[in-house]
Design an enzyme around this catalytic site. Structure first.
Site, PDB file in Angstrom:
ATOM      1  N   ASN A  23       0.828  -1.279  -0.063  1.00 58.71           N
ATOM      2  CA  ASN A  23      -0.005  -0.043   0.131  1.00 58.71           C
ATOM      3  C   ASN A  23       1.073   1.591  -0.015  1.00 58.71           C
ATOM      4  OD1 ASN A  23      -2.276  -1.486  -0.072  1.00 58.71           O
ATOM      5  ND2 ASN A  23      -2.836  -1.415   1.855  1.00 58.71           N
ATOM      6  N   ARG A 129     -17.063   2.057  -0.967  1.00 61.14           N
ATOM      7  CA  ARG A 129     -15.823   2.598  -1.390  1.00 61.14           C
ATOM      8  C   ARG A 129     -15.681   3.562  -2.493  1.00 61.14           C
ATOM      9  NH1 ARG A 129     -10.925  -1.678  -1.031  1.00 61.14           N
ATOM     10  NH2 ARG A 129      -9.743   0.070  -0.650  1.00 61.14           N
TER      11      ARG A 129
HETATM   12  C1  EPZ Z   1      -6.573   2.203   1.687  1.00 62.25           C
HETATM   13  O1  EPZ Z   1      -7.716   2.133   1.005  1.00 62.25           O
HETATM   14  C2  EPZ Z   1      -6.062   0.692   1.763  1.00 62.25           C
HETATM   15  N1  EPZ Z   1      -5.518   0.393   0.331  1.00 62.25           N
HETATM   16  C3  EPZ Z   1      -6.675  -0.205   2.236  1.00 62.25           C
HETATM   17  O2  EPZ Z   1      -6.112  -1.438   2.299  1.00 62.25           O
HETATM   18  C4  EPZ Z   1      -6.980  -0.024   3.804  1.00 62.25           C
HETATM   19  O3  EPZ Z   1      -7.983  -0.746   4.119  1.00 62.25           O
HETATM   20  C5  EPZ Z   1      -7.576   1.626   3.655  1.00 62.25           C
HETATM   21  O4  EPZ Z   1      -6.823   2.489   3.040  1.00 62.25           O
HETATM   22  C6  EPZ Z   1      -7.771   1.932   5.183  1.00 62.25           C
HETATM   23  O5  EPZ Z   1      -6.611   2.052   6.178  1.00 62.25           O
HETATM   24  C7  EPZ Z   1      -4.593   0.948  -0.172  1.00 62.25           C
HETATM   25  O6  EPZ Z   1      -3.807   1.764   0.397  1.00 62.25           O
HETATM   26  C8  EPZ Z   1      -4.526   0.655  -1.617  1.00 62.25           C
HETATM   27  P1  EPZ Z   1      -9.791   5.063   2.645  1.00 62.25           P
HETATM   28  P2  EPZ Z   1      -8.491   3.250   0.610  1.00 62.25           P
HETATM   29  O7  EPZ Z   1      -9.778   6.079   1.601  1.00 62.25           O
HETATM   30  O8  EPZ Z   1      -7.569   4.300   0.396  1.00 62.25           O
HETATM   31  C9  EPZ Z   1     -14.412   6.086   2.857  1.00 62.25           C
HETATM   32  C10 EPZ Z   1      -5.709  -3.839   2.057  1.00 62.25           C
HETATM   33  O9  EPZ Z   1      -6.484  -4.821   2.318  1.00 62.25           O
HETATM   34  N2  EPZ Z   1     -14.330   7.028   1.901  1.00 62.25           N
HETATM   35  O10 EPZ Z   1      -8.751   5.437   3.859  1.00 62.25           O
HETATM   36  O11 EPZ Z   1      -9.542   3.004  -0.420  1.00 62.25           O
HETATM   37  C11 EPZ Z   1     -14.062   4.911   2.409  1.00 62.25           C
HETATM   38  O12 EPZ Z   1     -15.405   4.189   1.858  1.00 62.25           O
HETATM   39  C12 EPZ Z   1      -6.637  -2.632   1.563  1.00 62.25           C
HETATM   40  O13 EPZ Z   1      -4.570  -3.737   1.593  1.00 62.25           O
HETATM   41  C13 EPZ Z   1     -15.194   7.637   1.451  1.00 62.25           C
HETATM   42  O14 EPZ Z   1     -16.251   7.820   1.846  1.00 62.25           O
HETATM   43  O15 EPZ Z   1      -9.450   3.701   2.070  1.00 62.25           O
HETATM   44  C14 EPZ Z   1     -13.838   4.079   3.660  1.00 62.25           C
HETATM   45  O16 EPZ Z   1     -15.101   3.801   4.362  1.00 62.25           O
HETATM   46  C15 EPZ Z   1      -8.129  -2.588   1.486  1.00 62.25           C
HETATM   47  N3  EPZ Z   1     -14.978   8.804   0.207  1.00 62.25           N
HETATM   48  C16 EPZ Z   1     -13.144   5.311   4.546  1.00 62.25           C
HETATM   49  O17 EPZ Z   1     -13.395   6.559   3.743  1.00 62.25           O
HETATM   50  C17 EPZ Z   1     -13.760   8.668  -0.482  1.00 62.25           C
HETATM   51  O18 EPZ Z   1     -13.781   9.586  -1.627  1.00 62.25           O
HETATM   52  C18 EPZ Z   1     -11.692   5.188   4.435  1.00 62.25           C
HETATM   53  O19 EPZ Z   1     -11.219   4.825   2.997  1.00 62.25           O
HETATM   54  C19 EPZ Z   1     -12.913   8.228   0.119  1.00 62.25           C
HETATM   55  C20 EPZ Z   1     -13.079   7.147   1.176  1.00 62.25           C
END
Ligand code: EPZ
Length: 432
Positions: A23, A129
């Protein structure tokens, strides 16, 4: 599709080398799009997600070279990326549907070329997501964004403009994307309520090495002074804290002792505290962690996932599995994703005692034994939870859909075998 076969019951003892973080590597690769010079990344993990991101960059016009390398005597990869001129500004559906992190090309392409067309990633096994925060932040920087036929069309007249952005929730992806956009924007950008995950610090370090001006690294307020041009750089990818935490759980659940080489304890403070509270002995140096559960009676602990430095959602499934064999009850609460207990029904089939309440929490009551079964998971970390259950279950466990594991765990069977696990991959061709 390959499967993994495990005979449970062996305590795991020995050393495991922790690879570079998936990541961290994914946004680092995309940061190379910000310059016409070469960006070289060392300590890269060999994973299918990295191959998928490399394929997308090649599609965009990046020249990529790879070299065999060594970190602390362990074989790793070094990749160099050079995008002299992008030849496409589109991340097509076929790439994005395979790996949603493809969306990290948006910030860099928009910042350097003023345009990007990105297939909108859909939901996935762990939640909806959406990308709304990425998009509204880029709009605040002057981008015009339209969604049409499943694609995001983003454009800007001239350069992006610095802006004061307060993220409504903590998002790793939005912080990375907007940070990569801001480094080439005109003027100052302030990002508040930014994610503080170590992978973001790693990205900011690379960007600064490329000539960016980012302050506040490691805090929730990043201040970026946009520059006109970035140059090439050499960067070592940070160690994978989630891989390290997963093998820490493997040591604990099998009541063994594993030294995690090349791991960074400061990126795992909360999970290590949970292990200590359970009764596991944990010792750390600057770049290694020893997890010793030999002869220990482990006691269940409550866990709640939170943005860094809280307990990572990417270790929830693995620690839930660990709690299955601890004494007493443990409450596991998931606050980041709305559908991240998909591993529980499979664990129940192995004899676990777990009650899920809605989508947010689960009560795990320790059981004396688990029994092997054919199982499958719907995502990467959930699949590792099934591996953990298989390592302690009586008899044989077959984990299906191994492609999930190949996305994020380098040399999984090799590493587990080296510490004493009875584990093997059954190739599709083997006809089993
Ligand atoms: C990153 O995903 C990681 N992926 C995920 O790892 C990890 O679980 C996650 O961060 C949380 O730590 C990568 O780094 C490639 P977020 P990301 O944006 O960036 C909501 C693994 O197993 N949200 O921090 O997609 C979202 O739906 C993966 O390696 C919005 O609502 O996560 C979630 O509920 C899985 N709108 C929360 O925020 C947006 O525009 C946090 O998601 C963006 C996010």
């Amino acid at each position: 599709m390959d499967k993994i076969k495990i005979h449970g019951g062996n305590a795991l003892n020995g050393k495991i080398f922790i690879s570079g973080a998936k990541n961290a590597a994914l946004p680092l690769i995309c940061a190379s799009l910000l310059t016409d010079e070469t960006v070289t990344l060392t300590n890269m993990p060999m994973l299918s997600d990295i191959k998928a991101m490399n394929a997308l960059l090649e599609y965009l016009g990046t020249a990529i070279n790879d070299f065999d390398d060594f970190v602390d005597g362990h074989a790793t990869k070094t990749y160099s990326y050079r995008t002299k001129e992008a030849t496409s500004f589109t991340a097509p559906y076929d790439y994005v549907r395979k790996m949603r992190a493809s969306y990290y090309v948006l910030g860099p392409l928009l910042a350097r070329y003023g345009k990007c067309e990105l297939s909108l990633p859909g939901g996935c096994a762990i939640g909806a997501r959406p990308m709304d925060i990425h998009l509204s932040s880029l709009e605040q920087m002057g981008a015009h964004i339209e969604i049409k036929n499943g694609y995001i069309n983003a454009e800007v007249d001239g350069r992006l403009k610095g802006a004061h952005i307060i993220f409504p929730i903590v998002s790793v992806g939005a912080t990375c994307n907007v940070l990569m956009a801001a480094v080439l924007a005109e003027g100052e950008t302030i990002l508040e309520n930014a994610a503080k995950e170590p992978e973001i610090g790693d990205l900011a370090d690379l960007l600064n090495a490329m000539g960016a001006q980012i302050e506040g690294i490691g805090t929730s307020k990043l201040t970026i002074n946009g520059v006109e041009k970035l140059h090439g750089a050499l960067h070592k990818v940070i160690a994978d804290r989630i891989e390290a935490g997963s093998y820490a759980a493997a040591a604990a659940i099998t009541r063994g002792c594993i030294e995690l080489i090349n791991a960074r304890p400061e990126t795992l403070s909360r999970p290590l505290q949970v292990l200590r509270n359970m009764g596991v002995a944990v010792e750390t140096t600057d770049n290694s962690i020893i997890i010793d559960a030999r002869g220990k009676t482990l006691v269940g602990q409550d866990i709640m996932t939170e943005p860094f430095p809280g307990f990572p959602t990417d270790l929830q499934a693995q620690f839930l599995a660990l709690m299955m064999t601890a004494e007493g009850a443990s409450m596991v609460t998931e606050t980041i994703f709305e559908n991240r207990f998909m591993h529980v029904p499979e664990l129940l089939r192995m004899g676990a005692n777990i009650n899920v309440h809605g989508h947010a929490s689960a009560i795990v009551r320790g059981v004396k034994k688990l029994s092997g079964a054919p199982v499958m998971a719907t995502d990467l970390r959930a699949s590792f939870a099934l591996i953990l259950a298989g390592l302690v279950a009586e008899g044989e466990t077959i984990v299906n859909r191994v492609y999930h594991l190949d996305r994020g765990y380098e040399k999984l069977e090799e590493k587990l075998k080296s510490v004493g696990a009875d584990i093997e991959r059954i190739k599709e061709d083997d006809g089993e």
